[in-house]
Scaffold this active site. Sequence first.
Site, PDB file in Angstrom:
ATOM      1  N   ASN A   1       0.935  -1.230   0.032  1.00  0.00           N
ATOM      2  CA  ASN A   1       0.187  -0.014  -0.023  1.00  0.00           C
ATOM      3  C   ASN A   1       0.846   1.043  -0.059  1.00  0.00           C
ATOM      4  O   ASN A   1       2.144   1.019   0.167  1.00  0.00           O
ATOM      5  CB  ASN A   1      -0.823  -0.083   1.303  1.00  0.00           C
ATOM      6  CG  ASN A   1      -0.283  -0.070   2.496  1.00  0.00           C
ATOM      7  OD1 ASN A   1       0.691   0.818   2.942  1.00  0.00           O
ATOM      8  ND2 ASN A   1      -0.188  -1.232   3.217  1.00  0.00           N
TER       9      ASN A   1
ATOM     10  N   ASP B   1      -3.580  -6.731   5.420  1.00  0.00           N
ATOM     11  CA  ASP B   1      -4.530  -7.781   6.022  1.00  0.00           C
ATOM     12  C   ASP B   1      -4.256  -9.098   5.440  1.00  0.00           C
ATOM     13  O   ASP B   1      -4.758  -9.931   6.027  1.00  0.00           O
ATOM     14  CB  ASP B   1      -6.061  -7.240   5.986  1.00  0.00           C
ATOM     15  CG  ASP B   1      -6.131  -6.168   6.911  1.00  0.00           C
ATOM     16  OD1 ASP B   1      -5.627  -6.185   8.064  1.00  0.00           O
ATOM     17  OD2 ASP B   1      -6.630  -5.111   6.609  1.00  0.00           O
TER      18      ASP B   1
ATOM     19  N   LYS C   1      11.037 -16.211 -10.294  1.00  0.00           N
ATOM     20  CA  LYS C   1      10.174 -15.092 -10.828  1.00  0.00           C
ATOM     21  C   LYS C   1       8.839 -16.039 -11.740  1.00  0.00           C
ATOM     22  O   LYS C   1       9.388 -16.811 -12.528  1.00  0.00           O
ATOM     23  CB  LYS C   1      10.924 -14.258 -11.781  1.00  0.00           C
ATOM     24  CG  LYS C   1      10.288 -13.123 -12.417  1.00  0.00           C
ATOM     25  CD  LYS C   1      10.881 -12.080 -13.102  1.00  0.00           C
ATOM     26  CE  LYS C   1       9.933 -11.279 -13.905  1.00  0.00           C
ATOM     27  NZ  LYS C   1      10.609 -10.763 -15.194  1.00  0.00           N
TER      28      LYS C   1
ATOM     29  N   PRO D   1      -1.924 -12.321  10.293  1.00  0.00           N
ATOM     30  CA  PRO D   1      -2.184 -11.860  11.802  1.00  0.00           C
ATOM     31  C   PRO D   1      -2.614 -10.657  12.111  1.00  0.00           C
ATOM     32  O   PRO D   1      -2.111  -9.530  11.237  1.00  0.00           O
ATOM     33  CB  PRO D   1      -1.125 -12.418  12.460  1.00  0.00           C
ATOM     34  CG  PRO D   1      -0.021 -12.199  11.595  1.00  0.00           C
ATOM     35  CD  PRO D   1      -0.360 -12.604  10.166  1.00  0.00           C
ATOM     36  N   ASP D   2      -3.572 -10.315  12.941  1.00  0.00           N
ATOM     37  CA  ASP D   2      -3.808  -8.738  13.275  1.00  0.00           C
ATOM     38  C   ASP D   2      -2.984  -8.624  14.457  1.00  0.00           C
ATOM     39  O   ASP D   2      -3.037  -9.078  15.383  1.00  0.00           O
ATOM     40  CB  ASP D   2      -5.176  -8.672  13.585  1.00  0.00           C
ATOM     41  CG  ASP D   2      -5.664  -7.063  13.825  1.00  0.00           C
ATOM     42  OD1 ASP D   2      -4.649  -6.579  14.513  1.00  0.00           O
ATOM     43  OD2 ASP D   2      -6.826  -6.651  13.450  1.00  0.00           O
ATOM     44  N   ILE D   3      -1.900  -7.794  14.268  1.00  0.00           N
ATOM     45  CA  ILE D   3      -0.855  -7.695  15.218  1.00  0.00           C
ATOM     46  C   ILE D   3      -1.292  -6.856  16.289  1.00  0.00           C
ATOM     47  O   ILE D   3      -1.304  -7.317  17.602  1.00  0.00           O
ATOM     48  CB  ILE D   3       0.293  -6.913  14.524  1.00  0.00           C
ATOM     49  CG1 ILE D   3       0.814  -7.656  13.512  1.00  0.00           C
ATOM     50  CG2 ILE D   3       1.583  -6.874  15.591  1.00  0.00           C
ATOM     51  CD1 ILE D   3       1.861  -6.807  12.725  1.00  0.00           C
TER      52      ILE D   3
ATOM     53  N   LYS E   1     -10.067  -4.164  19.549  1.00  0.00           N
ATOM     54  CA  LYS E   1      -8.758  -4.425  19.688  1.00  0.00           C
ATOM     55  C   LYS E   1      -7.938  -4.097  21.045  1.00  0.00           C
ATOM     56  O   LYS E   1      -6.961  -4.103  21.213  1.00  0.00           O
ATOM     57  CB  LYS E   1      -7.817  -3.815  18.473  1.00  0.00           C
ATOM     58  CG  LYS E   1      -8.092  -3.939  16.895  1.00  0.00           C
ATOM     59  CD  LYS E   1      -7.109  -3.776  16.073  1.00  0.00           C
ATOM     60  CE  LYS E   1      -7.591  -3.735  14.528  1.00  0.00           C
ATOM     61  NZ  LYS E   1      -6.880  -3.833  13.641  1.00  0.00           N
TER      62      LYS E   1
HETATM   63  N1  CTP Z   1      -3.073  -3.540  12.239  1.00  0.00           N
HETATM   64  C1  CTP Z   1      -2.109  -4.652  12.585  1.00  0.00           C
HETATM   65  N2  CTP Z   1      -2.264  -5.723  12.033  1.00  0.00           N
HETATM   66  C2  CTP Z   1      -3.246  -6.084  10.742  1.00  0.00           C
HETATM   67  C3  CTP Z   1      -3.961  -4.923  10.262  1.00  0.00           C
HETATM   68  C4  CTP Z   1      -3.860  -3.718  11.005  1.00  0.00           C
HETATM   69  O1  CTP Z   1      -1.840  -4.601  13.809  1.00  0.00           O
HETATM   70  N3  CTP Z   1      -2.918  -7.006  10.025  1.00  0.00           N
HETATM   71  C5  CTP Z   1      -3.194  -2.426  12.895  1.00  0.00           C
HETATM   72  C6  CTP Z   1      -2.780  -1.052  12.149  1.00  0.00           C
HETATM   73  O2  CTP Z   1      -1.368  -0.796  12.443  1.00  0.00           O
HETATM   74  C7  CTP Z   1      -3.510   0.050  12.903  1.00  0.00           C
HETATM   75  C8  CTP Z   1      -4.986  -0.883  13.338  1.00  0.00           C
HETATM   76  O3  CTP Z   1      -4.566  -2.073  13.312  1.00  0.00           O
HETATM   77  O4  CTP Z   1      -3.036   0.661  14.103  1.00  0.00           O
HETATM   78  C9  CTP Z   1      -6.073  -0.593  12.244  1.00  0.00           C
HETATM   79  O5  CTP Z   1      -5.747  -0.911  10.869  1.00  0.00           O
HETATM   80  P1  CTP Z   1      -6.657  -0.831   9.714  1.00  0.00           P
HETATM   81  O6  CTP Z   1      -6.231  -1.631   8.414  1.00  0.00           O
HETATM   82  O7  CTP Z   1      -7.314   0.422   9.635  1.00  0.00           O
HETATM   83  O8  CTP Z   1      -7.969  -1.843  10.405  1.00  0.00           O
HETATM   84  P2  CTP Z   1      -8.222  -3.226  10.091  1.00  0.00           P
HETATM   85  O9  CTP Z   1      -8.379  -3.646  11.762  1.00  0.00           O
HETATM   86  O10 CTP Z   1      -7.166  -3.960   9.295  1.00  0.00           O
HETATM   87  O11 CTP Z   1      -9.778  -3.210   9.566  1.00  0.00           O
HETATM   88  P3  CTP Z   1     -10.091  -2.895   7.882  1.00  0.00           P
HETATM   89  O12 CTP Z   1      -8.967  -3.150   7.113  1.00  0.00           O
HETATM   90  O13 CTP Z   1     -11.298  -3.808   7.863  1.00  0.00           O
HETATM   91  O14 CTP Z   1     -10.466  -1.276   7.939  1.00  0.00           O
END
Ligand code: CTP
Length: 400
Positions: A210, A279, A289, A305-307, A342
Amino acid sequence: MERLRGKTVLVGVTGSIAAYKAAELVRWLVKCGAGVQVIMTRAAQQFLTPLTLQALSGRPVLTDLFDLGLESEIGHIHAARSVDLVLVAPATANTLAKMACGIADNYLTTVLLAVEAPVVVCPAMNHKMYTHPATQDNLAALRRRGVWIVEPASGPLACGEEGHGRLADLSLILETVCRALTPQTLRGKRVLVSAGPTWEPFDPVRFITNPSSGKMGFALAVEAARRGAHVDLVSGPTALPDPPGLITHHVTTARDMEHVVRMLAHEAHLVIMAAAVSDYRPEEAAPHKFKKDDADLEIRLVRNPDILAGLGKDKKPGQILVGFAAETQDLVRNATEKLHRKNLDLIVANDLTQPGAGFRTDTNVVKVLDRGGGVEEWPCLSKEAIARRLLDRIEALGTT
Ligand code: CTP
């Protein structure tokens, strides 16, 4: 470096070959909006003319305590009283020794005895002179008295020898000046900040990512370090140089970032996740390649993983967790949901559709939401200003 705007910095230049670098330093301080008053010792004038520093600072350079004209116009006691900070760069072994003993035999050392503002010294000399016990004892004495010392760098020296004694990088000197001007409200605290994007590869040369530049997270890490915190910055790939005076851990994928963040979060009093973590990742990353053919290509993505959610689950008592939410619709509702899901203390929500907000810009437009339902709406601010304001807001939570 907005911290320098409107400050008066007294720059003392002493007789080292590195005196020529004072010209660049003065130019930078002026560019950052500081008023600069230069004092040169007699030896410094053998290496650089006062005219150069006068032209760059826009003020007469003070050289002689007994110059009737300048002394009646400015006066050494006035010079000492009216400054926000004194920076001695370069500082010779001789001037350091005089400072340690309280000798006042020239304009600079006299002002240094009278000054109450913070003092930053940047030693520059031959490495044997630098490592000599006399110099080291003098530096230790100055450090004990609260003087900020910017350690010299290693490398080839003007005398032809190699070693520790080169004037530190200008970026480190300027950063130390900013720190010395900042109240040390986070001293003794450990702060962990994540920044930048992640790269999720599907072959060795292609990846999903991104447009995050890392600027917001870097600004937060720098501001926390200026306030005296021990800062670990965990950064995905960005074009930004590592900020001086803190530890930068480079990672590439979300899973790398999770590994490093989880390891460091254990000891952190405050964690700010400013990274734009991907995500999803391609299910498989090909070892070579990928070669095209005529068929369309489908890549299956799997969840990363959602850290931050993981940190929220294992949150230690007293630890503060701050997240970011980048949204394009229903900003407050979506951000509030993330704050609770979170287990965060604060969330910084930015609406990516607003001008001046979001990725790559030097500014941002944010709302800061807390657990009690409070929503603060901030105007368009530089990321440096947001970092300052956010850390003030975090400190006001009272547990850091
Ligand atoms: N974050 C994280 N790990 C992920 C995705 C997000 O730790 N895999 C953290 C980001 O650093 C930020 C917060 O979660 O502080 C919100 O991230 P965002 O992408 O806006 O939200 P998401 O929870 O991923 O929800 P969505 O993408 O559905 O909007």
